[in-house]
Write a protein that holds these residues in place. Structure first.
Motif, mmCIF file in Angstrom:
data_model
loop_
_atom_site.group_PDB
_atom_site.id
_atom_site.type_symbol
_atom_site.label_atom_id
_atom_site.label_comp_id
_atom_site.label_asym_id
_atom_site.label_seq_id
_atom_site.Cartn_x
_atom_site.Cartn_y
_atom_site.Cartn_z
ATOM 1 N N ASN A 128 0.848 -1.188 0.000
ATOM 2 C CA ASN A 128 0.000 0.000 0.000
ATOM 3 C C ASN A 128 0.890 1.246 0.000
ATOM 4 O O ASN A 128 1.473 1.597 1.024
ATOM 5 C CB ASN A 128 -0.910 -0.015 1.230
ATOM 6 C CG ASN A 128 -1.912 1.112 1.236
ATOM 7 O OD1 ASN A 128 -2.103 1.815 0.242
ATOM 8 N ND2 ASN A 128 -2.568 1.297 2.366
ATOM 9 N N VAL A 129 1.001 1.874 -1.164
ATOM 10 C CA VAL A 129 1.844 3.063 -1.286
ATOM 11 C C VAL A 129 1.025 4.254 -1.772
ATOM 12 O O VAL A 129 -0.004 4.088 -2.427
ATOM 13 C CB VAL A 129 3.026 2.823 -2.264
ATOM 14 C CG1 VAL A 129 3.972 1.778 -1.721
ATOM 15 C CG2 VAL A 129 2.537 2.433 -3.644
ATOM 16 N N ASN A 130 1.527 5.460 -1.450
ATOM 17 C CA ASN A 130 0.870 6.677 -1.930
ATOM 18 C C ASN A 130 1.433 7.047 -3.302
ATOM 19 O O ASN A 130 2.261 6.316 -3.859
ATOM 20 C CB ASN A 130 1.011 7.818 -0.910
ATOM 21 C CG ASN A 130 2.461 8.238 -0.686
ATOM 22 O OD1 ASN A 130 3.342 7.998 -1.517
ATOM 23 N ND2 ASN A 130 2.716 8.870 0.445
ATOM 24 N N GLY A 131 1.040 8.190 -3.834
ATOM 25 C CA GLY A 131 1.462 8.623 -5.154
ATOM 26 C C GLY A 131 2.964 8.845 -5.275
ATOM 27 O O GLY A 131 3.522 8.792 -6.372
ATOM 28 N N ARG A 132 3.634 9.085 -4.171
ATOM 29 C CA ARG A 132 5.088 9.290 -4.174
ATOM 30 C C ARG A 132 5.851 7.978 -3.954
ATOM 31 O O ARG A 132 7.066 7.977 -3.843
ATOM 32 C CB ARG A 132 5.476 10.312 -3.106
ATOM 33 C CG ARG A 132 4.909 11.700 -3.358
ATOM 34 C CD ARG A 132 5.374 12.716 -2.321
ATOM 35 N NE ARG A 132 5.050 12.352 -0.955
ATOM 36 C CZ ARG A 132 3.908 12.581 -0.322
ATOM 37 N NH1 ARG A 132 2.916 13.181 -0.975
ATOM 38 N NH2 ARG A 132 3.723 12.231 0.931
ATOM 39 N N GLY A 133 5.103 6.868 -3.842
ATOM 40 C CA GLY A 133 5.745 5.571 -3.643
ATOM 41 C C GLY A 133 6.108 5.269 -2.204
ATOM 42 O O GLY A 133 6.817 4.306 -1.935
ATOM 43 N N GLU A 134 5.593 6.053 -1.263
ATOM 44 C CA GLU A 134 5.876 5.842 0.162
ATOM 45 C C GLU A 134 4.871 4.865 0.756
ATOM 46 O O GLU A 134 3.665 4.958 0.475
ATOM 47 C CB GLU A 134 5.816 7.166 0.924
ATOM 48 C CG GLU A 134 6.807 8.198 0.409
ATOM 49 C CD GLU A 134 6.509 9.599 0.914
ATOM 50 O OE1 GLU A 134 7.460 10.386 0.978
ATOM 51 O OE2 GLU A 134 5.335 9.908 1.217
ATOM 52 N N VAL A 135 5.355 3.943 1.575
ATOM 53 C CA VAL A 135 4.497 2.936 2.187
ATOM 54 C C VAL A 135 3.616 3.577 3.257
ATOM 55 O O VAL A 135 4.089 4.385 4.067
ATOM 56 C CB VAL A 135 5.347 1.808 2.812
ATOM 57 C CG1 VAL A 135 4.459 0.783 3.509
ATOM 58 C CG2 VAL A 135 6.200 1.136 1.754
ATOM 59 N N ASN A 136 2.341 3.211 3.259
ATOM 60 C CA ASN A 136 1.423 3.664 4.294
ATOM 61 C C ASN A 136 1.811 2.954 5.592
ATOM 62 O O ASN A 136 1.665 1.743 5.702
ATOM 63 C CB ASN A 136 -0.017 3.326 3.893
ATOM 64 C CG ASN A 136 -1.042 3.739 4.916
ATOM 65 O OD1 ASN A 136 -0.822 3.651 6.123
ATOM 66 N ND2 ASN A 136 -2.182 4.184 4.432
ATOM 67 N N LYS A 137 2.319 3.701 6.555
ATOM 68 C CA LYS A 137 2.842 3.118 7.805
ATOM 69 C C LYS A 137 1.751 2.440 8.637
ATOM 70 O O LYS A 137 2.016 1.480 9.338
ATOM 71 C CB LYS A 137 3.518 4.202 8.653
ATOM 72 C CG LYS A 137 4.588 4.966 7.917
ATOM 73 C CD LYS A 137 5.924 4.387 8.150
ATOM 74 C CE LYS A 137 6.998 5.267 7.528
ATOM 75 N NZ LYS A 137 8.040 4.516 6.936
ATOM 76 N N ASN A 138 0.509 2.950 8.559
ATOM 77 C CA ASN A 138 -0.586 2.390 9.352
ATOM 78 C C ASN A 138 -1.212 1.156 8.718
ATOM 79 O O ASN A 138 -1.754 0.300 9.412
ATOM 80 C CB ASN A 138 -1.667 3.445 9.592
ATOM 81 C CG ASN A 138 -1.142 4.606 10.407
ATOM 82 O OD1 ASN A 138 -0.349 4.415 11.331
ATOM 83 N ND2 ASN A 138 -1.550 5.804 10.053
#
Length: 193
Positions: free
Chosen positions: A68-78
């Motif tokens: 589960n990543v956002n538009g910048r490719g960062e993983v959703n920590k929650n």
């Protein structure tokens, strides 16, 4: 109607519990191809951030575990992993797990254990931990599990069910497919139930 829904939900929970109970058995076998499923299972394609998938008899519908990543490719920590159905029996429809499936069967619990590393456990069987972390080799996230003293980069879980009853399916084995990280070679570990 409610009784039928409860019966189906309970059966799904029981089948997954039996499946995941097999993880606690250490007597895995490598690449045993006996007693294959009579179904021909498709391989999910085109899922950019797929970590692994789970398939089981009695149909080809597949559960996808996706980063589960956002538009910048960062993983959703929650919520680092999305879990959903790919319903091959329903025109390849993508469908969310039901509340019961998410909370008692196919869902997962995650706990951040270090920066960009999570411990993962199935909600229906918490004894065997898996780990979501970034690979130093390809810089991508993968899920790792240890079976038979082998660290496996997991790509697929398959549960072979042959008969049994609605309430107590006859689970023959569980197969874990992936890459043996020590040898960088494909591996299939089968756990007989």
């Amino acid at each position: 109607m409610t009784s039928k829904i409860f019966t189906k939900i309970s059966c799904s929970f029981l089948a997954v519990f039996i499946l995941l109970s097999a993880f606690s058995t250490v007597n895995a076998q490598t690449a045993d191809r006996s007693n294959p499923s009579p179904l021909k299972f498709p391989t999910p394609k085109g899922i950019k951030n797929q970590l692994f998938y789970l398939q089981r008899d009695p149909n080809t519908n597949t559960i996808i575990y996706e980063l589960n990543v956002n538009g910048r490719g960062e993983v959703n920590k929650n919520e680092p992993i999305l879990v959903y159905w790919l319903r091959y029996d329903d025109n390849d429809e993508k469908k969310d797990l039901s509340y019961i499936q998410r909370k008692f069967a196919y869902g997962i619990q995650t706990k951040e254990i270090a920066k960009d590393q999570w411990e993962i456990r199935f909600v229906s069987h918490k004894k065997i931990p898996m780990y979501l972390m970034q690979s130093k080799e390809d810089q991508k996230y993968h899920v790792y599990v240890t079976v038979n003293n082998k660290k496996i980069e997991l790509s697929k879980i398959f549960v072979r069910i042959e008969g049994g009853s609605f309430w107590l399916p006859n689970v023959k084995y569980v197969e874990l497919t992936g890459i043996n990280t020590a040898t960088d070679t494909p591996v299939v570990e089968r756990i007989k139930v």
